[in-house]
Design a protein around this motif. Structure first.
Motif, mmCIF file in Angstrom:
data_model
loop_
_atom_site.group_PDB
_atom_site.id
_atom_site.type_symbol
_atom_site.label_atom_id
_atom_site.label_comp_id
_atom_site.label_asym_id
_atom_site.label_seq_id
_atom_site.Cartn_x
_atom_site.Cartn_y
_atom_site.Cartn_z
ATOM 1 N N MET A 176 -6.077 -0.274 9.710
ATOM 2 C CA MET A 176 -4.904 0.573 9.675
ATOM 3 C C MET A 176 -5.121 1.682 8.657
ATOM 4 S SD MET A 176 -1.845 -2.268 9.922
ATOM 5 C CE MET A 176 -2.212 -2.950 8.300
ATOM 6 N N ASN A 177 -5.166 2.894 9.132
ATOM 7 C CA ASN A 177 -5.351 4.056 8.285
ATOM 8 C C ASN A 177 -4.123 4.952 8.343
ATOM 9 O OD1 ASN A 177 -8.040 3.255 7.708
ATOM 10 N ND2 ASN A 177 -8.792 4.325 9.542
ATOM 11 N N SER A 178 -4.026 5.826 7.367
ATOM 12 C CA SER A 178 -2.911 6.775 7.302
ATOM 13 C C SER A 178 -1.574 6.074 7.481
ATOM 14 C CB SER A 178 -3.083 7.868 8.363
ATOM 15 O OG SER A 178 -4.304 8.559 8.191
ATOM 16 N N LEU A 179 -1.394 5.023 6.738
ATOM 17 C CA LEU A 179 -0.197 4.209 6.882
ATOM 18 C C LEU A 179 1.063 4.966 6.495
ATOM 19 C CD1 LEU A 179 -1.641 0.845 5.621
ATOM 20 C CD2 LEU A 179 -0.502 1.176 7.818
ATOM 21 N N LYS A 180 2.121 4.674 7.219
ATOM 22 C CA LYS A 180 3.420 5.283 7.012
ATOM 23 C C LYS A 180 4.443 4.210 6.665
ATOM 24 C CE LYS A 180 2.400 8.652 10.658
ATOM 25 N NZ LYS A 180 2.850 9.192 11.972
ATOM 26 N N PRO A 181 5.511 4.578 5.972
ATOM 27 C CA PRO A 181 6.539 3.577 5.665
ATOM 28 C C PRO A 181 7.067 2.859 6.900
ATOM 29 C CG PRO A 181 6.897 5.525 4.342
ATOM 30 C CD PRO A 181 5.787 5.860 5.305
ATOM 31 N N GLU A 182 7.154 3.542 8.017
ATOM 32 C CA GLU A 182 7.639 2.912 9.228
ATOM 33 C C GLU A 182 6.678 1.881 9.807
ATOM 34 O OE1 GLU A 182 6.872 7.348 10.405
ATOM 35 O OE2 GLU A 182 7.440 6.218 8.610
ATOM 36 N N VAL A 239 0.845 -1.178 0.000
ATOM 37 C CA VAL A 239 0.000 0.000 0.000
ATOM 38 C C VAL A 239 0.889 1.239 0.000
ATOM 39 C CG1 VAL A 239 -0.168 0.118 2.518
ATOM 40 C CG2 VAL A 239 -1.984 1.106 1.111
ATOM 41 N N GLN A 240 0.402 2.289 -0.597
ATOM 42 C CA GLN A 240 1.133 3.545 -0.594
ATOM 43 C C GLN A 240 0.925 4.292 0.714
ATOM 44 O OE1 GLN A 240 -0.442 5.204 -4.393
ATOM 45 N NE2 GLN A 240 1.702 5.286 -5.017
ATOM 46 N N ALA A 241 1.885 5.118 1.048
ATOM 47 C CA ALA A 241 1.771 5.933 2.247
ATOM 48 C C ALA A 241 0.470 6.722 2.225
ATOM 49 C CB ALA A 241 2.961 6.872 2.371
ATOM 50 N N GLY A 242 -0.190 6.737 3.352
ATOM 51 C CA GLY A 242 -1.470 7.401 3.457
ATOM 52 C C GLY A 242 -2.654 6.492 3.208
ATOM 53 N N VAL A 272 3.116 -6.498 5.719
ATOM 54 C CA VAL A 272 2.574 -5.191 5.362
ATOM 55 C C VAL A 272 3.729 -4.324 4.895
ATOM 56 C CG1 VAL A 272 1.477 -3.081 6.203
ATOM 57 C CG2 VAL A 272 0.625 -5.314 6.938
ATOM 58 N N THR A 273 3.625 -3.823 3.687
ATOM 59 C CA THR A 273 4.658 -2.965 3.133
ATOM 60 C C THR A 273 4.027 -1.656 2.678
ATOM 61 O OG1 THR A 273 5.935 -4.878 2.362
ATOM 62 C CG2 THR A 273 6.483 -2.731 1.423
ATOM 63 N N VAL A 274 4.539 -0.574 3.220
ATOM 64 C CA VAL A 274 4.036 0.756 2.896
ATOM 65 C C VAL A 274 5.117 1.498 2.132
ATOM 66 C CG1 VAL A 274 3.028 2.876 3.775
ATOM 67 C CG2 VAL A 274 2.676 0.725 5.011
ATOM 68 N N SER A 275 4.816 1.878 0.922
ATOM 69 C CA SER A 275 5.774 2.567 0.079
ATOM 70 C C SER A 275 5.624 4.072 0.205
ATOM 71 C CB SER A 275 5.603 2.143 -1.381
ATOM 72 O OG SER A 275 4.320 2.494 -1.868
ATOM 73 N N SER A 276 6.714 4.777 -0.049
ATOM 74 C CA SER A 276 6.707 6.232 0.034
ATOM 75 C C SER A 276 6.072 6.851 -1.189
ATOM 76 C CB SER A 276 8.126 6.760 0.207
ATOM 77 O OG SER A 276 8.725 6.237 1.370
#
Length: 119
Positions: free
Chosen positions: A81-87, A12-15, A115-119
């Motif tokens: 999980m909302n507003s996901l961040k790369p961290e 998922v992308q950041a945010g 779970v992988t969050v991209s910038s």
């Protein structure tokens, strides 16, 4: 035999948002509490969110962004999980504290979902 199966992880992308699910199967008498933990390589596993009979708790880093819920009838716990961040990128593990007749009470763990969050 008790099994915990997680689902809902992915890219998922950041945010963005993801919803994780963890279903418990097997012969159980009572699930006392459930929770979500996460772990990245080289770091210790940390509690993200937990829920028992009526109360919830969250890591400070996810408070206000993540929501844990539980469906007792389905023996399932969710993590919105909302507003996901790369961290937030990590392997997320489901945990359940379960009492079984003739076995007592102990913690059980799922296999984990990435779970992988991209910038």
């Amino acid at each position: 035999q008790v099994q915990l199966v997680e689902s809902g992880g992915g890219l998922v992308q950041a945010g963005g948002s993801l919803r994780l699910s963890c279903s418990v199967s097997g012969t159980i008498f009572r699930i006392n509490a459930m929770g979500w933990y996460r772990q990245t390589p080289g770091k210790q596993r940390e509690l993200v969110a937990g829920i028992d009979s009526g109360s919830t708790n969250y890591a400070d880093s996810v408070k206000g962004r993540f929501t844990i819920s539980r469906d007792n009838a389905k023996n399932t716990v969710y993590l919105q999980m909302n507003s996901l961040k790369p961290e937030d990128s990590a392997v997320y593990y489901c945990n359940a504290n379960i009492f079984r007749l003739n076995y007592g009470t102990r913690d059980y763990w799922g296999q984990g979902t990435q779970v992988t969050v991209s910038s």
